[in-house]
Design an enzyme around this catalytic site. Structure first.
Site, mmCIF file in Angstrom:
data_model
loop_
_atom_site.group_PDB
_atom_site.id
_atom_site.type_symbol
_atom_site.label_atom_id
_atom_site.label_comp_id
_atom_site.label_asym_id
_atom_site.label_seq_id
_atom_site.Cartn_x
_atom_site.Cartn_y
_atom_site.Cartn_z
ATOM 1 N N ARG A 83 0.878 -1.377 0.209
ATOM 2 C CA ARG A 83 0.087 -0.023 0.063
ATOM 3 C C ARG A 83 0.907 1.252 0.072
ATOM 4 O O ARG A 83 0.442 2.207 -0.655
ATOM 5 C CB ARG A 83 -0.786 0.128 1.180
ATOM 6 C CG ARG A 83 -2.042 1.123 1.275
ATOM 7 C CD ARG A 83 -2.767 0.967 2.510
ATOM 8 N NE ARG A 83 -2.288 1.555 3.594
ATOM 9 C CZ ARG A 83 -2.841 2.377 4.695
ATOM 10 N NH1 ARG A 83 -3.901 2.304 4.609
ATOM 11 N NH2 ARG A 83 -2.053 2.544 5.634
ATOM 12 N N TYR A 122 -11.764 6.776 -4.943
ATOM 13 C CA TYR A 122 -11.298 7.824 -3.675
ATOM 14 C C TYR A 122 -10.229 8.632 -3.898
ATOM 15 O O TYR A 122 -9.902 9.312 -3.101
ATOM 16 C CB TYR A 122 -10.931 6.810 -2.456
ATOM 17 C CG TYR A 122 -9.783 5.815 -2.637
ATOM 18 C CD1 TYR A 122 -8.449 6.295 -2.984
ATOM 19 C CD2 TYR A 122 -9.923 4.486 -2.940
ATOM 20 C CE1 TYR A 122 -7.427 5.229 -2.748
ATOM 21 C CE2 TYR A 122 -8.892 3.667 -2.940
ATOM 22 C CZ TYR A 122 -7.702 4.009 -3.097
ATOM 23 O OH TYR A 122 -6.632 3.051 -3.334
ATOM 24 N N HIS A 213 -14.944 3.914 2.426
ATOM 25 C CA HIS A 213 -13.436 3.049 2.366
ATOM 26 C C HIS A 213 -13.495 1.775 3.209
ATOM 27 O O HIS A 213 -13.298 0.635 2.588
ATOM 28 C CB HIS A 213 -12.339 3.933 2.551
ATOM 29 C CG HIS A 213 -11.024 3.137 2.422
ATOM 30 N ND1 HIS A 213 -10.495 2.273 3.211
ATOM 31 C CD2 HIS A 213 -10.334 2.987 1.219
ATOM 32 C CE1 HIS A 213 -9.617 1.831 2.572
ATOM 33 N NE2 HIS A 213 -9.530 2.303 1.403
ATOM 34 N N ARG A 216 -12.423 1.219 9.385
ATOM 35 C CA ARG A 216 -11.424 1.784 9.955
ATOM 36 C C ARG A 216 -11.089 3.310 9.447
ATOM 37 O O ARG A 216 -10.594 4.034 10.071
ATOM 38 C CB ARG A 216 -9.940 1.055 9.808
ATOM 39 C CG ARG A 216 -9.364 1.010 8.534
ATOM 40 C CD ARG A 216 -8.006 0.226 8.224
ATOM 41 N NE ARG A 216 -7.403 0.714 6.962
ATOM 42 C CZ ARG A 216 -7.658 -0.178 5.881
ATOM 43 N NH1 ARG A 216 -8.453 -1.327 5.979
ATOM 44 N NH2 ARG A 216 -7.130 0.016 4.715
ATOM 45 N N HIS A 240 -15.207 -1.790 1.851
ATOM 46 C CA HIS A 240 -14.280 -2.499 1.921
ATOM 47 C C HIS A 240 -14.198 -3.301 3.374
ATOM 48 O O HIS A 240 -14.333 -2.543 4.108
ATOM 49 C CB HIS A 240 -12.707 -2.229 1.943
ATOM 50 C CG HIS A 240 -12.215 -1.556 0.702
ATOM 51 N ND1 HIS A 240 -11.537 -0.337 0.502
ATOM 52 C CD2 HIS A 240 -12.160 -2.329 -0.568
ATOM 53 C CE1 HIS A 240 -11.059 -0.351 -0.829
ATOM 54 N NE2 HIS A 240 -11.430 -1.282 -1.542
ATOM 55 N N HIS A 277 -14.510 -8.005 -0.491
ATOM 56 C CA HIS A 277 -13.413 -8.946 0.056
ATOM 57 C C HIS A 277 -14.043 -10.074 1.019
ATOM 58 O O HIS A 277 -14.238 -10.955 0.709
ATOM 59 C CB HIS A 277 -12.185 -8.315 0.577
ATOM 60 C CG HIS A 277 -11.508 -7.420 -0.110
ATOM 61 N ND1 HIS A 277 -10.954 -7.738 -1.363
ATOM 62 C CD2 HIS A 277 -11.139 -6.038 -0.229
ATOM 63 C CE1 HIS A 277 -10.238 -6.889 -2.082
ATOM 64 N NE2 HIS A 277 -10.550 -5.725 -1.185
ATOM 65 N N ASP A 328 -10.287 -5.141 -9.060
ATOM 66 C CA ASP A 328 -9.767 -4.425 -7.765
ATOM 67 C C ASP A 328 -8.506 -3.654 -8.234
ATOM 68 O O ASP A 328 -8.462 -2.687 -8.575
ATOM 69 C CB ASP A 328 -9.194 -5.508 -6.505
ATOM 70 C CG ASP A 328 -9.129 -5.024 -5.415
ATOM 71 O OD1 ASP A 328 -9.020 -3.454 -5.416
ATOM 72 O OD2 ASP A 328 -8.881 -5.247 -4.203
HETATM 73 ZN ZN ZN Z 1 -10.234 -2.051 -3.271
#
Ligand code: ZN
Length: 465
Positions: A83, A122, A213, A216, A240, A277, A328
């Protein structure tokens, strides 16, 4: 021509012969019938026909990163180190580059058998967090790319406002992602209004939903606020969830529950929701999802690439939950490959074969079982009540090349199995979206220009070397 005839077509979960298909002016099927000799005024399609599938989860900009994260220079490499490197791309992409990258991706998705893509979007601001003069600059880049390629697009602006549980805000390298509940709601509404006013939706089907998103990255109050704003909204809401074990640990520490259990316990999940997911879930979370009517979007290629883990696919199938597939990070761009890995992951995990076949539900064929889930679940994930070769659904289809090497010598009843489990092949001869041809005889009308634009964008991002 708005009337076509195919020697065979996939209708109601199986092959039917001698099929006539008619589309209305809005690009939807108005008549579908099997056992009909070819009418003289119908175009004869070159091979059997399948519905196009929905790619229910894409981050288009990550296409510029595919193949560039496959080396390791320290002892460990995981989702979080990936990431960090991915953010470098996210923060370098301009609206012009995003348009070029997405157009190339969308032509690839058409070639991979998708006719609609849901963009979990995003990227909102400039890299330093300064808003663009046009708040929809990056959203319209995706819309323009979809129109150029000829694929349908569902834009999902993303609620994204903190770096993690307990963090007051985003990290500096996440500033361009910031959007609160009111921002997301307004962007979704404004996007839908703008594409309608400009007549863009007539060129290629465009619609908008909402996204969060993750549990979290958005505070409970903000998710609640978005739900209130969307009280009468009937489009899809994507989030997600439970992709990484660290996310589960953090969620339990902050709320006492894992993400799906927490969302369900708030009473928020309903048939509009799509859990992306949902890799690490327990039986109670699967039961709660099934009871809510929410769907699940699985992204096998990316989940394998990122080392996410295996979801309990047999349990999801047994619970009757809608399942869609997503590309994805776009390391793979073919639903054949996604469905293959969906099944192979389970075979490797359980040391069995044909795990996703469901003989007890009269579906003994693995490919058909997965394809039917992805067809219906994908349509719903994109906000379409109907999806496939049926009256009222959008007039999308894939014409199978009867000369494809992977299909030679096989009885037509086994073609879907071979499309998923015998590779490589290049089976989609023609691809139709909303009654218009996007690919003809394997060719896309703008592919040279779109490929050149992608190459330029990649050179600017990564340098000529
Ligand atoms: Zn994603």
């Amino acid at each position: 021509m708005t009337r076509w005839w195919a020697p065979a077509a996939w209708i109601a979960g199986g092959w039917q012969r001698d099929v006539v298909l008619e589309a209305d002016a809005s690009g939807h099927w108005s008549h579908v019938a099997a056992g009909v000799p070819a009418p003289h005024d119908a175009e004869r399609l070159a091979g059997p026909v399948l519905p196009g599938l929905v790619d229910a989860h894409s981050h288009a900009f990550q296409r510029a990163f595919a193949g560039l994260a496959e080396s390791r220079s320290s002892d460990s490499d995981d989702f979080w180190s990936w990431r960090g490197r991915m953010y470098k791309v996210a923060n370098a992409v301009t609206p012009e580059a995003l348009r070029a990258i997405a157009a190339h991706l969308y032509v690839e998705l058409l070639r991979g058998g998708y006719t609609q893509v849901c963009e979990f979007h995003y990227l909102q601001h400039q890299a330093d967090g300064t808003p663009y003069d046009d708040p929809l600059a990056l959203s319209m880049a995706l819309a323009d790319a979809a129109a150029d390629a000829g694929i349908g697009l569902t834009l999902l602006p993303v609620l994204y406002e903190r770096a993690g549980f307990g963090a007051p805000t985003l990290r500096p390298d996440q500033r361009r992602f910031h959007a609160g509940a009111d921002d997301v709601w307004r962007r979704s509404q404004d996007f839908a209004a703008r594409v309608a006013a400009a007549g863009r939706a007539a060129l290629v089907p465009l619609n908008a939903g909402l996204a969060i998103h993750s549990v979290r990255a958005a505070a409970a109050d903000s998710i609640a606020r978005l739900r209130t704003l969307a009280h009468e909204f009937d489009g899809p809401i994507h989030v997600h969830v439970s992709e990484q074990r660290a996310e589960l640990r953090d969620c339990v520490a902050a709320t006492g529950q894992t993400p799906v259990a927490w969302l369900a316990s708030q009473g928020w999940l309903d048939a509009r929701w799509q859990l992306v997911h949902a890799t690490h879930v327990d039986a109670g979370e699967i039961a709660a999802t099934a009871a809510s009517g929410a769907g699940v979007v699985i992204c096998p290629g990316t989940e394998g690439n990122l080392g996410d883990g295996f979801t309990d696919l047999p349990a999801w199938l047994a619970a009757g939950v809608d399942l869609a597939i997503g590309s994805d990070s776009n390391v793979t761009r073919s639903w054949r490959e996604e469905l293959r890995w969906m099944e192979y992951g389970q075979r490797l995990r359980l040391e069995r074969r044909n795990v996703c076949a469901q003989p007890a539900r009269s579906q003994p064929d693995t490919a058909a079982s997965l394809f039917e889930r992805a067809r219906a679940g994908g349509g719903r994930a994109a906000g379409h009540a109907r999806w496939g070769l049926e009256v009222g659904a959008r007039a999308d289809l894939l014409v199978i090349d009867p000369d494809d090497a992977s299909l030679l010598g096989l009885p037509p009843s086994r073609w879907l199995d071979a499309l998923v489990f015998s590779s490589p092949g290049r089976p989609w001869r023609d691809v139709m979206v909303a009654g218009r041809w996007a690919l003809r005889q394997h060719h896309h009308a703008h592919v040279e220009r779109i490929s050149a634009g992608f190459a330029r964008a990649m050179a600017q991002l990564w340098g000529e070397g």
